[in-house]
Design a protein around this motif. Structure first.
Motif, PDB file in Angstrom:
ATOM      1  N   ALA A 211       0.656  -1.692  -0.260  1.00  0.00           N
ATOM      2  CA  ALA A 211       0.084  -0.148  -0.144  1.00  0.00           C
ATOM      3  C   ALA A 211       0.828   1.171  -0.119  1.00  0.00           C
ATOM      4  N   GLY A 212       2.076   1.235   0.711  1.00  0.00           N
ATOM      5  CA  GLY A 212       2.608   2.531   0.866  1.00  0.00           C
ATOM      6  C   GLY A 212       3.162   2.361  -0.715  1.00  0.00           C
ATOM      7  N   PHE A 213       4.302   1.369  -1.557  1.00  0.00           N
ATOM      8  CA  PHE A 213       4.790   1.398  -2.434  1.00  0.00           C
ATOM      9  C   PHE A 213       3.870   2.130  -3.321  1.00  0.00           C
ATOM     10  N   SER A 214       2.664   1.852  -3.158  1.00  0.00           N
ATOM     11  CA  SER A 214       1.250   1.948  -4.393  1.00  0.00           C
ATOM     12  C   SER A 214       1.069   3.922  -4.404  1.00  0.00           C
ATOM     13  N   TYR A 215       0.810   4.046  -3.291  1.00  0.00           N
ATOM     14  CA  TYR A 215       0.653   5.704  -2.825  1.00  0.00           C
ATOM     15  C   TYR A 215       2.331   6.676  -3.063  1.00  0.00           C
TER      16      TYR A 215
END
Length: 240
Positions: free
Chosen positions: A183-187
């Motif tokens: 999720a963090g990398f997608s943000y």
């Protein structure tokens, strides 16, 4: 609170999960049901007309966003207390960068207030033509989109580090940690694409944020309905 939390974090984790779920719901309301319904991409006049026709809905979107940022704070505190035994420096880092994210996003709401002021037709705006006011209002909305992306850079980093801590904790499923890292990398991908390659960002959005939605939603639901493995929590805290 700290001593009570250390004895049994379950109640606090469940309450934080409810706040987390509310944050997700309020975020969807603002982005999908308010701005998604009222903002017409590339058309300042149509956007201005829709906002003028539904000013209460626009204001509700702003209020919901601000409430979402208020709810951020108890979630940040509980996750800090929960993950501190794994690594206090990393837990503190995620807390601080998460607070920066919340502050940036809360201040960014001024860009959503500006269209209401510009389209109100006040006497101080008579030197501007209606078309100019519509363009300025649309520009403020676009600035909010970029401000939102900037704020999510800080949140993306927080998700990556927090996901690692969850993965290493033992009292929460490792899968949740992996999902939060993704999720963090997608943000981060979404935000840097918005700043560096807007055309790519348009092609990726909203699909690039699906992993973030899934990861955060599952974490919130796990916090509410499952909580932490108390036996493992006590083993971890006994060694710190």
């Amino acid at each position: 609170m700290v001593s009570s939390f250390n004895r049994s974090p379950q109640r606090y984790v469940r309450i934080a999960g409810v706040f987390y779920l509310a944050i997700i719901a309020l975020g969807l309301f603002g982005e999908v049901f308010v701005r998604g319904a009222l903002v017409v991409s590339g058309d300042a006049a149509a956007t201005a007309q829709r906002i003028a026709d539904s000013p209460l809905l626009w204001r509700m979107g702003i209020a919901g966003d601000l409430l979402m940022h208020v709810f951020d704070l108890p979630v940040i505190v509980v996750l800090y207390l929960l993950l501190r035994p794994i690594s206090e420096p990393l837990a503190l880092f995620t807390t601080l960068i998460n607070v920066v994210q919340t502050a940036v996003l809360a201040l960014n709401k001024l860009n959503l207030v500006l269209p209401l002021l510009l389209l109100s037709g006040g006497s101080t705006l008579k030197t501007f033509t209606p078309e100019q006011l519509q363009s300025l209002a649309y520009l403020a909305i676009k600035a909010h989109s970029f401000g939102f992306g900037i704020g999510l850079i800080f949140f993306g980093v927080a998700c990556v580090v927090r996901g690692y801590l969850i993965f290493a904790s033992g009292f929460l499923p490792k899968a949740l940690g992996v999902l939060l890292v993704v999720a963090g990398f997608s943000y981060l991908l979404n935000s840097f694409a918005l700043l560096l390659a807007p055309a790519l960002a348009s092609a990726l959005f909203p699909y690039v944020l699906i992993p973030a939605f899934v990861g955060e939603l599952l974490l919130a639901l796990w916090m509410i309905f499952k909580g932490v493995d108390l036996a493992q929590w006590r083993r971890v805290t006994a060694t710190h």
